[in-house]
Design a protein around this motif. Sequence first.
Motif, PDB file in Angstrom:
ATOM      1  N   TRP A 100       0.838  -1.206   0.000  1.00 11.67           N
ATOM      2  CA  TRP A 100       0.000   0.000   0.000  1.00 11.67           C
ATOM      3  C   TRP A 100       0.876   1.260   0.000  1.00 11.67           C
ATOM      4  O   TRP A 100       0.669   2.195  -0.776  1.00 11.67           O
ATOM      5  N   ARG A 104       0.940   4.275  -2.546  1.00  9.34           N
ATOM      6  CA  ARG A 104       0.512   5.614  -2.078  1.00  9.34           C
ATOM      7  C   ARG A 104       1.561   6.658  -2.461  1.00  9.34           C
ATOM      8  O   ARG A 104       1.246   7.748  -2.914  1.00  9.34           O
ATOM      9  N   ARG A 347     -12.023  -1.031  10.735  1.00  8.05           N
ATOM     10  CA  ARG A 347     -10.651  -1.477  10.997  1.00  8.05           C
ATOM     11  C   ARG A 347     -10.696  -2.780  11.798  1.00  8.05           C
ATOM     12  O   ARG A 347     -11.674  -3.054  12.507  1.00  8.05           O
ATOM     13  N   CYS A 414      -7.936  10.210   3.086  1.00  7.27           N
ATOM     14  CA  CYS A 414      -8.367  10.197   1.681  1.00  7.27           C
ATOM     15  C   CYS A 414      -7.340  10.896   0.782  1.00  7.27           C
ATOM     16  O   CYS A 414      -7.018  12.061   0.994  1.00  7.27           O
TER      17      CYS A 414
HETATM   18  C1  HEM Z   1     -16.518  14.110  -0.547  1.00 11.70           C
HETATM   19  C2  HEM Z   1     -15.794  13.214  -1.144  1.00 11.70           C
HETATM   20  C3  HEM Z   1     -14.964  12.165  -0.450  1.00 11.70           C
HETATM   21  C4  HEM Z   1     -15.047  11.663   0.807  1.00 11.70           C
HETATM   22  C5  HEM Z   1     -16.027  12.063   1.911  1.00 11.70           C
HETATM   23  C6  HEM Z   1     -14.010  10.663   0.939  1.00 11.70           C
HETATM   24  C7  HEM Z   1     -13.754   9.960   2.108  1.00 11.70           C
HETATM   25  C8  HEM Z   1     -12.711   9.058   2.257  1.00 11.70           C
HETATM   26  C9  HEM Z   1     -12.356   8.415   3.496  1.00 11.70           C
HETATM   27  C10 HEM Z   1     -13.059   8.584   4.827  1.00 11.70           C
HETATM   28  C11 HEM Z   1     -11.275   7.639   3.249  1.00 11.70           C
HETATM   29  C12 HEM Z   1     -10.510   6.814   4.290  1.00 11.70           C
HETATM   30  C13 HEM Z   1     -11.104   5.432   4.433  1.00 11.70           C
HETATM   31  C14 HEM Z   1     -10.424   4.622   5.523  1.00 11.70           C
HETATM   32  O1  HEM Z   1      -9.536   5.114   6.208  1.00 11.70           O
HETATM   33  O2  HEM Z   1     -10.808   3.461   5.673  1.00 11.70           O
HETATM   34  C15 HEM Z   1     -10.960   7.753   1.842  1.00 11.70           C
HETATM   35  C16 HEM Z   1      -9.944   7.098   1.205  1.00 11.70           C
HETATM   36  C17 HEM Z   1      -9.691   7.191  -0.136  1.00 11.70           C
HETATM   37  N1  HEM Z   1     -10.275   8.059  -1.029  1.00 11.70           N
HETATM   38 FE1  HEM Z   1     -11.714   9.393  -0.613  1.00 11.70          FE
HETATM   39  N2  HEM Z   1     -13.336  10.571  -0.241  1.00 11.70           N
HETATM   40  C18 HEM Z   1     -13.875  11.471  -1.122  1.00 11.70           C
HETATM   41  C19 HEM Z   1     -13.467  11.723  -2.414  1.00 11.70           C
HETATM   42  C20 HEM Z   1     -12.455  11.054  -3.068  1.00 11.70           C
HETATM   43  C21 HEM Z   1     -12.022  11.322  -4.408  1.00 11.70           C
HETATM   44  C22 HEM Z   1     -12.600  12.429  -5.304  1.00 11.70           C
HETATM   45  C23 HEM Z   1     -11.056  10.401  -4.709  1.00 11.70           C
HETATM   46  C24 HEM Z   1     -10.257  10.221  -5.963  1.00 11.70           C
HETATM   47  C25 HEM Z   1     -10.405  10.876  -7.072  1.00 11.70           C
HETATM   48  C26 HEM Z   1     -10.881   9.578  -3.529  1.00 11.70           C
HETATM   49  C27 HEM Z   1      -9.999   8.525  -3.439  1.00 11.70           C
HETATM   50  C28 HEM Z   1      -9.742   7.842  -2.268  1.00 11.70           C
HETATM   51  C29 HEM Z   1      -8.738   6.775  -2.189  1.00 11.70           C
HETATM   52  C30 HEM Z   1      -7.916   6.227  -3.328  1.00 11.70           C
HETATM   53  C31 HEM Z   1      -8.713   6.375  -0.845  1.00 11.70           C
HETATM   54  C32 HEM Z   1      -7.805   5.333  -0.218  1.00 11.70           C
HETATM   55  C33 HEM Z   1      -6.559   6.038   0.286  1.00 11.70           C
HETATM   56  C34 HEM Z   1      -5.573   5.115   0.967  1.00 11.70           C
HETATM   57  O3  HEM Z   1      -5.974   4.233   1.723  1.00 11.70           O
HETATM   58  O4  HEM Z   1      -4.383   5.355   0.756  1.00 11.70           O
HETATM   59  N3  HEM Z   1     -11.735  10.006  -2.553  1.00 11.70           N
HETATM   60  N4  HEM Z   1     -11.835   8.651   1.271  1.00 11.70           N
END
Ligand code: HEM
Length: 467
Positions: A100, A104, A347, A414
Motif C-alpha cells: 500500500w 501511495r 478497521r 483520503c
Molecule cells: C466528498 C468526497 C470524499 C469523501 C467524503 C471521501 C472519504 C474518504 C475516506 C473517509 C477515506 C478513508 C477510508 C479509511 O480510512 O478506511 C478515503 C480514502 C480514499 N479516497 Fe476518498 N473521499 C472522497 C473523495 C475522493 C475522491 C474524489 C477520490 C479520488 C479521485 C478519492 C480517493 C480515495 C482513495 C484512493 C482512498 C484510499 C486512500 C488510501 O488508503 O491510501 N476520494 N476517502
Amino acid sequence: MPDQPTAPTAWPQVPRWLTLSQSLKKARDPVGNLNKVLAAYGDTVNLYLGGVKPSVVTRDPALMQHILQKNHRRYHKSDLTHGLLRYLGKGLLTNEGADWLRQRRLIQPGFHRQKLTGLTRLMRAAADEWVAELAAQNAGQNGSVELDAHAAMTRVAFRIVAQSVFGDALSDAELTQLSDWLTAIQWFYVTTIRQPYLRPLHWLRGSYGQHDALARQLRELVRQGIARHRAAAAALPPGAAPPDDLLQMLLDARYEDTGEPMAEDQLVDELNILLVAGHETSANALTWAFYLLARHPEVQEKLVAEVERELPGGQPPEFPDLPRVPYALHVVQEAMRLYPPAWIIDRVATEDDEFQGQFIAKGSVFSLYVYGLHHHAGLWPDAEVFRPERFAVEAQPPLPTYGYLPFGGGPRLCVGSHFALTELQLVLIQTLRRYRVLPTAATPPGLNPLITLRPNGELRLRFERRA
Ligand code: HEM
C-alpha cells in the motif's frame, strides 16, 4: 438466555438480543439505532452489528485517533473493505502494508495542488455542463425545474472523476457504461453485506458469477481506456504537452526503488478504485449540501453574495481563486459534518493492543462511527444546527481534535480530499450563481447508510433561475 461474555475488549457489551431485535425492527434506520445505543451505553461499546457481526462501535475522538493515527500500524481494514478486492482489485483503498505504502507514494503526487490547478478547468466544465442541462430542462417551465438531486449529482460527480482520470480516452457512452457496471457491482456487494442470509440464494441464482463477469467487462473497458490514452499520447507532435489527467500522471510515475512504471494489472486496479472512491462520496456530499442550502436560504444568499463580490460578472473560478470565497468551503465542510459520506470507517486489530488501559485483542473489529462523532453534543455546540460559520478560521470554539473526520485520518487519509473539496466548491458556486435551490413537498428524505451515506430514495429539489 444470558448473553455470553464474547467481547474481546472491556467496553460495555450491548446484549445481543437487543441489537438483534432492534436490527429486525429498525433495519431501515441503522443510524438512529446506533445513536440510541451509544446514548444509553457510552461512546464506545461492543455490539453485534445487525445482530450478527461482533464489532466495537465508537464515537470517541481519542480512540479514533489511536486507531487511525497513533497506533495505525496495528490496524488494517476489515473484511468489509477487503470484500471489494474480488470485484475491483487491489488499489489504494483495499491494499495494505508495504505494498500500500509503495503505491501511495507513487500516486499521491497526482493530487498535489499544482495538478489540481489543471484539473480545476475540467471540473468546472463538468459543473457548467450540469448547469446547461438545468437550463435546457427548465426552458418553457418558468425558469424552474424540480428534479432528483441525488441522481443528478451522481452523474456530475462521475463525469468529473472519470474525465479527470481518463481525459477524453473514453466516449460519453463508454463512461455511462462504466458507471452502470460500477453501480451494479456496488449494489450487489452491499446487498451481500447488508443481508448476509441471502448469500446462499445469490449463489444458487448465479449472481456472484454474473457480477464477476461484470467486473471482467469493467476491467476490459478500463484497459481500452489505457490503450487509447497511450496511443493518443504517442501520436502527439514533438514538443506538444502531454494530457494533464490522472492517468497520464500514473503512466509517467516511476517507483523510487526500481525506477519501473506501474504494471498494467496494478494500474487497472488503481483506476477502478479511484473511480469508485471518488464518485459516490462526492455525489452524496453535493446532494446533502444542496439539500441543506434549500432549507437555509440565508446561507445560500450569503454564499452567492461572496461569490459575486470576489468573482464579479460571472467570472469563472480558477483554482487560485477559491481561497477568496471561503464561505463555499465552509458550507461544504458543514454539510459533510452533518452528512459525512463515509459515515463509518472499518478497521481490525492485527495484533493485541491497549488503549487508555483497556485491552484490545488481536482480531477485534472496529466501526469508527464518524456520523456519531460529527453529531456528538459533547464536541459540537448545537450539534444538529447547520452553521457553516463554525469552520471559519477565527471561529470559537476551535474544531475539536479528531472530532471532524470526513476524509478519515492518519496515513490513510483520503488521497482525493483536496480534489473533492475543489470539485464540491466549484459545483456549488457555478450552480448557485445562476440558480436558487428550494425544497419541495417530497423533502426531507431519510438516510440510507450503505457503504456511503445516501438519501433514502430520491431527494427532490427545485432549481429556480435567478434573475
Ligand atoms: C466528498 C468526497 C470524499 C469523501 C467524503 C471521501 C472519504 C474518504 C475516506 C473517509 C477515506 C478513508 C477510508 C479509511 O480510512 O478506511 C478515503 C480514502 C480514499 N479516497 Fe476518498 N473521499 C472522497 C473523495 C475522493 C475522491 C474524489 C477520490 C479520488 C479521485 C478519492 C480517493 C480515495 C482513495 C484512493 C482512498 C484510499 C486512500 C488510501 O488508503 O491510501 N476520494 N476517502
